[in-house]
Write a protein that holds these residues in place. Structure first.
Motif, mmCIF file in Angstrom:
data_model
loop_
_atom_site.group_PDB
_atom_site.id
_atom_site.type_symbol
_atom_site.label_atom_id
_atom_site.label_comp_id
_atom_site.label_asym_id
_atom_site.label_seq_id
_atom_site.Cartn_x
_atom_site.Cartn_y
_atom_site.Cartn_z
ATOM 1 N N SER A 44 1.861 -22.504 17.470
ATOM 2 C CA SER A 44 2.402 -22.184 16.152
ATOM 3 C C SER A 44 3.402 -21.040 16.232
ATOM 4 C CB SER A 44 1.263 -21.814 15.194
ATOM 5 O OG SER A 44 0.355 -22.888 15.056
ATOM 6 N N GLN A 45 3.076 -20.069 17.092
ATOM 7 C CA GLN A 45 3.992 -18.932 17.236
ATOM 8 C C GLN A 45 5.318 -19.365 17.844
ATOM 9 O OE1 GLN A 45 4.874 -17.118 20.275
ATOM 10 N NE2 GLN A 45 5.979 -15.508 19.165
ATOM 11 N N ARG A 46 5.269 -20.292 18.815
ATOM 12 C CA ARG A 46 6.516 -20.794 19.406
ATOM 13 C C ARG A 46 7.335 -21.567 18.375
ATOM 14 N NH1 ARG A 46 3.171 -21.839 23.916
ATOM 15 N NH2 ARG A 46 2.965 -24.027 23.285
ATOM 16 N N ALA A 47 6.621 -22.373 17.532
ATOM 17 C CA ALA A 47 7.342 -23.103 16.495
ATOM 18 C C ALA A 47 7.990 -22.146 15.503
ATOM 19 C CB ALA A 47 6.383 -24.053 15.770
ATOM 20 N N GLN A 48 7.233 -21.094 15.119
ATOM 21 C CA GLN A 48 7.793 -20.103 14.209
ATOM 22 C C GLN A 48 8.977 -19.387 14.839
ATOM 23 O OE1 GLN A 48 6.936 -19.368 10.954
ATOM 24 N NE2 GLN A 48 8.762 -18.084 11.021
ATOM 25 N N ALA A 49 8.874 -19.107 16.140
ATOM 26 C CA ALA A 49 9.983 -18.451 16.828
ATOM 27 C C ALA A 49 11.223 -19.329 16.829
ATOM 28 C CB ALA A 49 9.574 -18.102 18.259
ATOM 29 N N GLY A 50 11.026 -20.644 17.077
ATOM 30 C CA GLY A 50 12.167 -21.550 17.041
ATOM 31 C C GLY A 50 12.795 -21.621 15.666
ATOM 32 N N GLN A 51 11.941 -21.698 14.619
ATOM 33 C CA GLN A 51 12.464 -21.756 13.257
ATOM 34 C C GLN A 51 13.192 -20.462 12.901
ATOM 35 O OE1 GLN A 51 9.525 -22.448 10.251
ATOM 36 N NE2 GLN A 51 10.911 -21.989 8.564
ATOM 37 N N THR A 52 12.592 -19.318 13.266
ATOM 38 C CA THR A 52 13.233 -18.033 12.969
ATOM 39 C C THR A 52 14.584 -17.913 13.646
ATOM 40 O OG1 THR A 52 11.080 -16.973 12.703
ATOM 41 C CG2 THR A 52 12.963 -15.538 13.114
ATOM 42 N N ASN A 53 14.627 -18.339 14.893
ATOM 43 C CA ASN A 53 15.894 -18.269 15.624
ATOM 44 C C ASN A 53 16.953 -19.155 14.972
ATOM 45 O OD1 ASN A 53 17.471 -17.475 18.065
ATOM 46 N ND2 ASN A 53 17.372 -19.668 18.469
ATOM 47 N N ALA A 54 16.547 -20.369 14.568
ATOM 48 C CA ALA A 54 17.507 -21.275 13.936
ATOM 49 C C ALA A 54 17.981 -20.724 12.593
ATOM 50 C CB ALA A 54 16.869 -22.654 13.759
ATOM 51 N N VAL A 55 17.049 -20.148 11.800
ATOM 52 C CA VAL A 55 17.431 -19.585 10.505
ATOM 53 C C VAL A 55 18.388 -18.405 10.688
ATOM 54 C CG1 VAL A 55 16.557 -18.335 8.498
ATOM 55 C CG2 VAL A 55 15.378 -20.383 9.308
#
Length: 429
Positions: A44-55
């Motif tokens: 979940s943390q990796r997914a959040q990191a990917g989303q944060t980076n994209a945003v």
């Protein structure tokens, strides 16, 4: 398993052992479940990191789009050159898809504040580009004064500042979401460590303290035996090196004695004998530099120069030595020692130290893996013998041969006020 342990297993009760194995199994199952939960939290943390980076990238693109559009607008207003409209046109085409991509990345499950900021960013972006569209249209229609009045007002600047603040706050909130997810993953990892430690203790206990002690004892004995062998080999090598060094010095002494005895009854051969003895002594000095206490297979150039010049230095014989610290490789020490000794001998007989008032300067530098040593002798002007500039004695041949042996070159420049000898050699193999 050792025979003694097998017999004890067969004779003794099994209840305690079974309880221990059950506890170990339960601990392992719990650890597996906790590991699974930790992996899920990290996922979940990796997914959040990917989303944060994209945003964050989308917000950066939107901010850059607004800046590029404003830059193109200002350039077109100042120069009236349509080429400056290129970044403005590209930015106008990109900002709406960028906002749409930002909404898609953030999704519908976001906090009210994020949703409010997203709407504000979209509204301000539309307002900013509408203001720039009107200004560009006025410039195209010839209304430069109206366009200038609009640009000089605070309307566009105020919208741009509000857009920057909204983007910055949304970036801060997105980073906070990422930090929260990261903290949860870290806490999950921290919870698994005690369980794994307990599991490790039970496994080690199940294997048996006796077996572990036997392994440790055998390993300690092997290490002690290996360390003793290494110490003995090192002592033998040091003793052999000292013995070899002593024998080499004795050999030098014997050779010097034979040379001097050979010329004792032949006075006419004394100059030749002395020159041979001096060169053998130079070899001995170079050997002592390379075989010092450190027993390294190299020598410092400064030590080699100091040892060579020490017998001739005095208050009347001025000398300056300059150069960085440099370790000469073993192959270069003896040839360089011979060349320096020959140059020092010539300085005493014919050069800077032959008469009062002379001075010797030795300096060196390293550049691109090559050593360049400059030997400069200065003395009161005296006539230069033309024959001396072309005469090639054994000493000159020796110096040039030493330079060639090292793959380098030597240059001489004889002047009325002294001589300059430059030796250049590579330091690599």
């Amino acid at each position: 398993m050792a025979p003694g342990l097998i017999s004890r297993w067969r004779r003794g009760p099994h209840l305690k052992t079974l309880l221990l194995l059950t506890l170990v199994a339960a601990t392992m199952i719990g650890a597996v479940l906790l590991v699974w939960k930790t992996i899920d939290a990290e996922r979940s943390q990796r997914a959040q990191a990917g989303q944060t980076n994209a945003v964050l990238l989308a917000l950066h693109d939107l901010s850059r789009t607004a800046v590029n559009a404003e830059t193109g607008q200002r350039g077109y207003f100042i120069t009236l050159d349509r080429r400056y409209l290129s970044p403005y046109i590209v930015a106008r085409e990109q900002y709406r898809p960028t906002i749409a991509r930002l909404r898609e990345l953030m999704g519908g499950d976001i906090s009210p504040r994020k949703r409010e900021l997203l709407s504000e960013i979209e509204h301000l972006s539309v307002a900013k580009f509408a203001e720039m569209d009107e200004t560009v249209a006025e410039i195209r229609g010839g209304g430069l004064l109206e366009a200038r009045r609009r640009i000089l007002t605070d309307e566009g600047q105020d919208v741009m500042e509000r857009l920057r603040r909204a983007i910055g706050e949304l970036e801060t909130l997105e980073l906070a979401s990422f930090n929260t997810s990261r903290d949860e993953a870290t806490a999950s990892e921290a919870r698994i460590l005690p369980i794994l430690a307990i599991l490790l203790v039970f496994i080690v206990f199940a294997l048996g303290l006796g077996l572990m002690q036997v392994i440790r004892t055998a390993d300690a004995e092997a290490r002690a035996e290996h360390a003793a062998e290494l110490a003995l080999a090192r002592d033998q090598a040091d003793l052999l090196a000292r013995e070899l060094n002593h024998r080499v010095k004795n050999l030098f002494a014997v050779v010097l004695a034979i040379v001097k005895m050979t010329g004792r009854d032949q006075p006419e051969a004394k100059p030749v004998v002395d020159r041979i003895a001096e060169r053998i002594h130079a070899l001995l000095m170079a050997h002592e530099v390379t075989q010092g206490r450190s027993a390294k297979r190299s020598a410092r150039l400064s030590d080699l120069v100091e040892v060579t010049l020490k017998p001739y230095r005095s208050p009347e014989n001025g000398c300056r030595i300059n150069g960085p610290e440099l370790e000469l490789p073993e192959r270069a020490v003896v040839p360089f020692g011979l060349a320096l000794h020959e140059l020092a001998t010539n300085a005493v007989k014919y050069g800077a130290w032959a008469q009062p008032g002379g001075e010797l300067t030795v300096d060196w530098q390293v550049s691109d893996g090559r050593l360049r040593l400059d030997w400069r002798e200065s003395h009161p002007p005296r006539p230069v013998d033309p024959a001396a500039t072309t005469k090639r004695g054994f000493g000159s041949t020796l110096v040039e041969g030493s330079a060639r042996q090292l793959g380098g070159r030597i240059e001489r420049d004889m002047l009325p006020g002294g001589i300059v000898v430059r030796i250049e050699i590579p330091l690599g193999e």
